[in-house]
Design a protein around this motif. Structure first.
Motif, PDB file in Angstrom:
ATOM      1  N   VAL A 207       0.841  -1.206   0.000  1.00 50.58           N
ATOM      2  CA  VAL A 207       0.000   0.000   0.000  1.00 50.58           C
ATOM      3  C   VAL A 207       0.871   1.250   0.000  1.00 50.58           C
ATOM      4  CG1 VAL A 207      -1.656   1.354   1.340  1.00 50.58           C
ATOM      5  CG2 VAL A 207      -1.959  -1.120   1.122  1.00 50.58           C
ATOM      6  N   GLU A 208       1.879   1.273   0.855  1.00 53.05           N
ATOM      7  CA  GLU A 208       2.769   2.433   0.936  1.00 53.05           C
ATOM      8  C   GLU A 208       3.504   2.660  -0.375  1.00 53.05           C
ATOM      9  OE1 GLU A 208       5.243   1.675   4.289  1.00 53.05           O
ATOM     10  OE2 GLU A 208       3.691   2.221   5.756  1.00 53.05           O
ATOM     11  N   LYS A 209       3.934   1.569  -1.027  1.00 55.16           N
ATOM     12  CA  LYS A 209       4.622   1.702  -2.314  1.00 55.16           C
ATOM     13  C   LYS A 209       3.684   2.240  -3.394  1.00 55.16           C
ATOM     14  CE  LYS A 209       7.976  -2.031  -1.503  1.00 55.16           C
ATOM     15  NZ  LYS A 209       8.395  -3.392  -1.927  1.00 55.16           N
ATOM     16  N   LEU A 210       2.430   1.768  -3.385  1.00 51.18           N
ATOM     17  CA  LEU A 210       1.451   2.257  -4.358  1.00 51.18           C
ATOM     18  C   LEU A 210       1.199   3.747  -4.193  1.00 51.18           C
ATOM     19  CD1 LEU A 210      -1.440  -0.351  -4.793  1.00 51.18           C
ATOM     20  CD2 LEU A 210      -0.017   0.661  -6.575  1.00 51.18           C
ATOM     21  N   VAL A 211       1.001   4.166  -2.954  1.00 53.85           N
ATOM     22  CA  VAL A 211       0.733   5.581  -2.692  1.00 53.85           C
ATOM     23  C   VAL A 211       1.932   6.441  -3.095  1.00 53.85           C
ATOM     24  CG1 VAL A 211       0.312   7.293  -0.883  1.00 53.85           C
ATOM     25  CG2 VAL A 211      -0.956   5.143  -0.886  1.00 53.85           C
ATOM     26  N   ALA A 212       3.143   5.998  -2.755  1.00 47.77           N
ATOM     27  CA  ALA A 212       4.341   6.739  -3.127  1.00 47.77           C
ATOM     28  C   ALA A 212       4.495   6.816  -4.643  1.00 47.77           C
ATOM     29  CB  ALA A 212       5.571   6.082  -2.505  1.00 47.77           C
ATOM     30  N   THR A 213       4.180   5.719  -5.325  1.00 45.87           N
ATOM     31  CA  THR A 213       4.236   5.705  -6.795  1.00 45.87           C
ATOM     32  C   THR A 213       3.250   6.699  -7.385  1.00 45.87           C
ATOM     33  OG1 THR A 213       4.906   3.377  -6.836  1.00 45.87           O
ATOM     34  CG2 THR A 213       3.926   4.260  -8.839  1.00 45.87           C
ATOM     35  N   GLY A 214       2.029   6.680  -6.875  1.00 42.20           N
ATOM     36  CA  GLY A 214       1.012   7.584  -7.392  1.00 42.20           C
ATOM     37  C   GLY A 214       1.361   9.043  -7.194  1.00 42.20           C
ATOM     38  N   ARG A 215       1.871   9.376  -6.035  1.00 43.26           N
ATOM     39  CA  ARG A 215       2.195  10.774  -5.743  1.00 43.26           C
ATOM     40  C   ARG A 215       3.350  11.247  -6.611  1.00 43.26           C
ATOM     41  NH1 ARG A 215      -1.013  11.903  -1.638  1.00 43.26           N
ATOM     42  NH2 ARG A 215      -0.179  13.972  -1.287  1.00 43.26           N
ATOM     43  N   ARG A 216       4.310  10.357  -6.860  1.00 43.05           N
ATOM     44  CA  ARG A 216       5.431  10.723  -7.731  1.00 43.05           C
ATOM     45  C   ARG A 216       4.968  10.835  -9.181  1.00 43.05           C
ATOM     46  NH1 ARG A 216       8.569  12.864 -10.079  1.00 43.05           N
ATOM     47  NH2 ARG A 216      10.818  12.537 -10.364  1.00 43.05           N
ATOM     48  N   ALA A 217       4.084   9.947  -9.603  1.00 39.59           N
ATOM     49  CA  ALA A 217       3.593   9.968 -10.983  1.00 39.59           C
ATOM     50  C   ALA A 217       2.782  11.231 -11.275  1.00 39.59           C
ATOM     51  CB  ALA A 217       2.751   8.721 -11.253  1.00 39.59           C
ATOM     52  N   ARG A 218       2.124  11.771 -10.259  1.00 41.70           N
ATOM     53  CA  ARG A 218       1.306  12.972 -10.472  1.00 41.70           C
ATOM     54  C   ARG A 218       2.138  14.196 -10.826  1.00 41.70           C
ATOM     55  NH1 ARG A 218      -2.190  11.256  -5.321  1.00 41.70           N
ATOM     56  NH2 ARG A 218      -3.471   9.701  -6.388  1.00 41.70           N
ATOM     57  N   THR A 219       3.417  14.152 -10.540  1.00 49.64           N
ATOM     58  CA  THR A 219       4.268  15.295 -10.900  1.00 49.64           C
ATOM     59  C   THR A 219       4.424  15.416 -12.409  1.00 49.64           C
ATOM     60  OG1 THR A 219       6.309  13.991 -10.743  1.00 49.64           O
ATOM     61  CG2 THR A 219       5.546  15.081  -8.739  1.00 49.64           C
ATOM     62  N   LEU A 220       4.107  14.350 -13.146  1.00 50.35           N
ATOM     63  CA  LEU A 220       4.200  14.397 -14.612  1.00 50.35           C
ATOM     64  C   LEU A 220       3.006  15.093 -15.246  1.00 50.35           C
ATOM     65  CD1 LEU A 220       5.563  10.822 -15.444  1.00 50.35           C
ATOM     66  CD2 LEU A 220       6.839  12.955 -15.201  1.00 50.35           C
ATOM     67  N   LYS A 221       1.996  15.423 -14.427  1.00 52.46           N
ATOM     68  CA  LYS A 221       0.809  16.105 -14.958  1.00 52.46           C
ATOM     69  C   LYS A 221       1.188  17.416 -15.628  1.00 52.46           C
ATOM     70  CE  LYS A 221      -3.695  16.869 -15.292  1.00 52.46           C
ATOM     71  NZ  LYS A 221      -3.724  18.181 -15.929  1.00 52.46           N
ATOM     72  N   ASP A 222       2.202  18.072 -15.152  1.00 52.87           N
ATOM     73  CA  ASP A 222       2.624  19.360 -15.721  1.00 52.87           C
ATOM     74  C   ASP A 222       3.705  19.188 -16.784  1.00 52.87           C
ATOM     75  OD1 ASP A 222       0.911  20.697 -13.977  1.00 52.87           O
ATOM     76  OD2 ASP A 222       2.422  20.735 -12.397  1.00 52.87           O
ATOM     77  N   HIS A 223       3.969  17.950 -17.178  1.00 56.21           N
ATOM     78  CA  HIS A 223       5.028  17.691 -18.159  1.00 56.21           C
ATOM     79  C   HIS A 223       4.521  16.815 -19.305  1.00 56.21           C
ATOM     80  CE1 HIS A 223       8.111  19.456 -15.542  1.00 56.21           C
ATOM     81  NE2 HIS A 223       7.484  18.850 -14.547  1.00 56.21           N
ATOM     82  N   GLY A 224       3.287  17.062 -19.704  1.00 59.57           N
ATOM     83  CA  GLY A 224       2.758  16.386 -20.881  1.00 59.57           C
ATOM     84  C   GLY A 224       1.670  15.375 -20.621  1.00 59.57           C
ATOM     85  N   LEU A 225       1.546  14.879 -19.394  1.00 62.51           N
ATOM     86  CA  LEU A 225       0.513  13.898 -19.087  1.00 62.51           C
ATOM     87  C   LEU A 225      -0.827  14.609 -18.930  1.00 62.51           C
ATOM     88  CD1 LEU A 225       0.545  10.810 -18.654  1.00 62.51           C
ATOM     89  CD2 LEU A 225       0.539  11.258 -16.199  1.00 62.51           C
ATOM     90  N   GLU A 226      -1.824  14.211 -19.713  1.00 59.29           N
ATOM     91  CA  GLU A 226      -3.108  14.901 -19.717  1.00 59.29           C
ATOM     92  C   GLU A 226      -3.872  14.704 -18.412  1.00 59.29           C
ATOM     93  OE1 GLU A 226      -5.501  14.033 -23.093  1.00 59.29           O
ATOM     94  OE2 GLU A 226      -4.018  14.736 -24.539  1.00 59.29           O
ATOM     95  N   GLU A 227      -3.789  13.516 -17.839  1.00 62.48           N
ATOM     96  CA  GLU A 227      -4.536  13.224 -16.623  1.00 62.48           C
ATOM     97  C   GLU A 227      -3.607  12.610 -15.590  1.00 62.48           C
ATOM     98  OE1 GLU A 227      -7.357  13.834 -14.333  1.00 62.48           O
ATOM     99  OE2 GLU A 227      -8.060  13.948 -16.405  1.00 62.48           O
TER     100      GLU A 227
END
Length: 283
Positions: A211-231
Motif C-alpha cells: 500500500v505504501e509503495k502504491l501511494v508513493a508511486t502515485g504521488r510521484r507519478a502525479r508530478t508528470l501532470k505538468d510535463h505532458g501527461l493529460e490526466e
C-alpha cells in the motif's frame, strides 16, 4: 448481503436508488476537509451543489456516502455528448395505438424528492444544461415543454452536478451563468495518509508495505501532470493496481496495466512512468 447477491446475479435495479438503512451498507468515504459539513448545510437549505475535481478523486463516492448519510434516494445520470433534455425530463412514446408520456430520470427525481446527480455535466449538450436552470434558483421548478407543464420540485429534492475543470475547452465548459447557480465544493487527490486508508479499505488483502509503495508511486507519478501527461494518476487507478496485484499479477506489470497503459500512448511519458514504478517496486 443482498447487494452482493444482486451484483453476483446481475439483477436490474430501478434508477432511483433507495438508501441503505444499516451501517454495514454505508459507502466507504474518508473526508478530506470540510466537504461533509458544506454539503449538509447546502442540503439543509436545498441549494444545488457542484462537485469540482479531477477524475478518480472520489466525487461520486462522496455523493453516494452523503445520500446514505442524509437517508435520501439517489438518481445518477452519466452525462455524454448525445444527452438531450428529453433524455433527462422525458418524452412521448408509442404503446400500441396510444401515445404515453414516460418520465426521464430528472423528472422522477424531482417528483420523488431524491438527490439527482448529473455526473460530468460538461459533456452534455447545451439544451440539457439550460433545462436545469429553473431548478437551481428560487423557483425550484422543472418545465416539461412537450406537455405544457411545470413541476414543483419535492421539498426534499436536491440537484448535484460534477465537473472536471481539467477538461475545460472553448467548446466544452460550463457557462458562468450556470456555475453561479451552485454551491461549489473542490476535490483533489487525498492526502497521503488518507490515500493509504482508502487503498487499504478497498483492497484489504494488500499488505501495508505494498500500500505504501502504491501511494508513493502515485504521488510521484502525479508530478508528470505538468510535463505532458493529460490526466494525473488517480486514487481509483491505484486501487485498480492493488486489485491486480492481489489477483496474482507481478507488481510492476500490475502498475503498468493500471497506471500507464490507460493514460498515455506517448513512449517517453510511458517510460517516465515506468521508471517511477520500477523505482518503488522493482526488487
Amino acid at each position: 448481503m443482498k447487494g452482493f447477491l444482486n451484483r453476483l446475479r446481475g439483477v436490474e435495479r430501478d434508477i432511483i436508488q433507495q438508501p441503505v438503512e444499516d451501517e454495514a451498507g454505508a459507502p466507504y468515504y474518508e473526508a478530506q476537509k470540510n466537504e461533509v459539513e458544506i454539503f449538509e448545510a447546502a442540503y439543509k437549505k436545498r441549494l444545488p451543489v457542484m462537485l469540482k475535481g479531477p477524475t478518480g478523486c472520489g466525487k461520486t463516492r462522496f455523493l453516494e456516502y452523503m445520500a446514505w448519510r442524509l437517508k435520501r434516494p439517489l438518481v445518477t445520470v452519466s452525462c455524454h455528448e448525445d444527452l438531450t433534455s428529453s433524455d433527462l425530463v422525458g418524452r412521448f412514446l408509442l404503446e400500441g395505438e396510444a401515445t404515453v408520456w414516460q418520465d426521464g430520470p430528472l423528472t422522477r427525481a424531482v417528483k420523488a424528492g431524491a438527490i439527482c446527480y448529473l455526473d460530468e455535466i460538461v459533456e452534455a449538450r447545451t439544451d440539457s444544461t439550460v433545462i436545469i436552470h429553473p431548478l437551481t434558483d428560487h423557483r425550484r421548478q422543472l418545465p416539461l415543454e412537450k406537455k405544457g407543464q411545470e413541476i414543483e420540485a419535492h421539498e426534499d429534492f436536491m440537484l448535484v452536478i460534477s465537473y472536471n475543470p481539467g477538461y475545460q475547452t472553448v467548446l466544452k465548459d460550463l457557462k458562468p451563468s450556470t456555475k453561479q447557480r451552485f454551491i461549489g465544493i473542490n476535490f483533489d487527490y487525498p492526502r497521503e495518509e488518507i490515500e493509504r486508508k482508502i487503498i487499504q479499505n478497498e483492497v484489504p488483502e494488500l499488505d501495508t508495505s505494498q500500500v505504501e509503495k502504491l501511494v508513493a508511486t502515485g504521488r510521484r507519478a502525479r508530478t508528470l501532470k505538468d510535463h505532458g501527461l493529460e490526466e494525473a494518476t488517480s486514487t481509483r487507478a491505484l486501487v485498480y493496481a492493488g486489485n491486480m496485484m492481489v489477483a496474482g499479477i507481478e507488481p510492476v506489470e500490475a502498475c503498468k496495466a493500471a497506471l500507464v497503459n490507460p493514460v498515455t500512448d506517448d513512449p517517453e511519458l510511458a517510460e517516465a512512468l515506468m521508471e517511477i514504478i520500477k523505482a518503488h517496486f522493482a526488487a
